[in-house]
Design an enzyme around this catalytic site. Structure first.
Site, PDB file in Angstrom:
ATOM      1  CE1 TYR A  85      19.658  -4.171   2.454  1.00  0.00           C
ATOM      2  CE2 TYR A  85      17.918  -3.979   0.815  1.00  0.00           C
ATOM      3  CZ  TYR A  85      18.796  -4.764   1.541  1.00  0.00           C
ATOM      4  OH  TYR A  85      18.814  -6.122   1.356  1.00  0.00           O
ATOM      5  CG  ASP A  86      14.575   4.113   2.490  1.00  0.00           C
ATOM      6  OD1 ASP A  86      15.163   3.732   1.460  1.00  0.00           O
ATOM      7  OD2 ASP A  86      13.374   4.438   2.511  1.00  0.00           O
TER       8      ASP A  86
ATOM      9  CG  ASP B 234      12.369  -6.380  -9.560  1.00  0.00           C
ATOM     10  OD1 ASP B 234      11.855  -6.640  -8.458  1.00  0.00           O
ATOM     11  OD2 ASP B 234      13.381  -6.959  -9.983  1.00  0.00           O
TER      12      ASP B 234
ATOM     13  N   PRO C  88       0.813  -1.224   0.000  1.00  0.00           N
ATOM     14  CG  PRO C  88      -0.095  -1.077   2.140  1.00  0.00           C
ATOM     15  CD  PRO C  88       0.597  -2.029   1.222  1.00  0.00           C
TER      16      PRO C  88
ATOM     17  NE  ARG D 298       8.469   2.143  -6.084  1.00  0.00           N
ATOM     18  CZ  ARG D 298       9.193   1.821  -5.023  1.00  0.00           C
ATOM     19  NH1 ARG D 298       9.330   2.682  -4.041  1.00  0.00           N
ATOM     20  NH2 ARG D 298       9.761   0.648  -4.931  1.00  0.00           N
TER      21      ARG D 298
END
Length: 208
Positions: free
Chosen positions: A169-170, A82, A26, A196
């Protein structure tokens, strides 16, 4: 006799088109809805259970597989994406396996901990990495001409976790210009910079 084109009345909104995001996340849907205009966007989980098998050997192959699977199950145009983290010092790992770097059912925290462990001896100046997002759009399941785009977000693997605003991994993906990890950024700033968002805007420019 040819008919004159109908002039659109000022302020008249064109009808929305339906679009399926081949994901169960979401958070991805929320990010996408803030960028996409003129479309009704749905998660594939609103129509069916299950996911496509990611058997591709590249991010783009997996994105296409996801888009075709969602289009087949819903009968609607679909977008598959992806994404992954590619670390130079690890020859591109975790890459395609970013979501399961520490195992098939690994949590984000477990994946980050494994990354920090395998990079423990990588010196400063050699920890460059990039987030890569690939997207594929198909009008129907067997569309022979999927629209494909890819976007990169360069960064650096920090030696410890900082911030709690992100996922994946932020917390260790450091941005020199912002002097912060992605997990330390406000959500609106993160979205404006993210690979993105860049990929999605490029995709929409080709399908609108």
């Amino acid at each position: 006799m040819l008919k004159k084109p109908v002039k659109r009345q000022p302020g008249l909104v064109k009808p929305s088109k339906k679009l399926v995001l081949a994901s169960l996340n979401p958070g991805k849907l929320a990010e996408m809805q803030s960028v996409v205009k003129g479309y009704e966007v749905y998660l594939q989980s609103e129509f069916f259970e299950g996911q496509a098998e990611e058997t591709g050997l590249s991010c783009m192959e997996n994105a296409i597989l996801k888009a075709r699977f969602a289009a087949h199950r819903t009968g609607l145009p679909s977008i598959g994406d992806d994404s992954g983290l590619f670390v130079d010092a690890l020859h591109g790992a975790p890459g395609l396996y970013s979501a399961r770097f520490a195992g098939d059912n690994a949590t984000d925290q477990q994946n980050v901990e494994k990354l920090l462990a395998v990079m423990r001896d990588v010196p400063e100046g050699h920890r460059h990495a990039k987030y890569v997002c690939t997207m594929a759009y198909v009008r129907y399941a067997l569309d022979p001409l999927p629209v494909c785009v890819s976007a990169e977000w360069p960064g650096y693997i920090f030696h410890e976790q900082r911030g709690d605003q992100g996922y994946g991994y932020d917390s260790v993906f450091y941005l020199f210009r912002q002097n912060a990890t992605v997990a330390q950024l406000m959500p609106a700033l993160k979205q404006s910079l993210s690979n993105r968002t860049v990929a999605l805007r490029a995709l929409l420019a080709q399908i609108d």
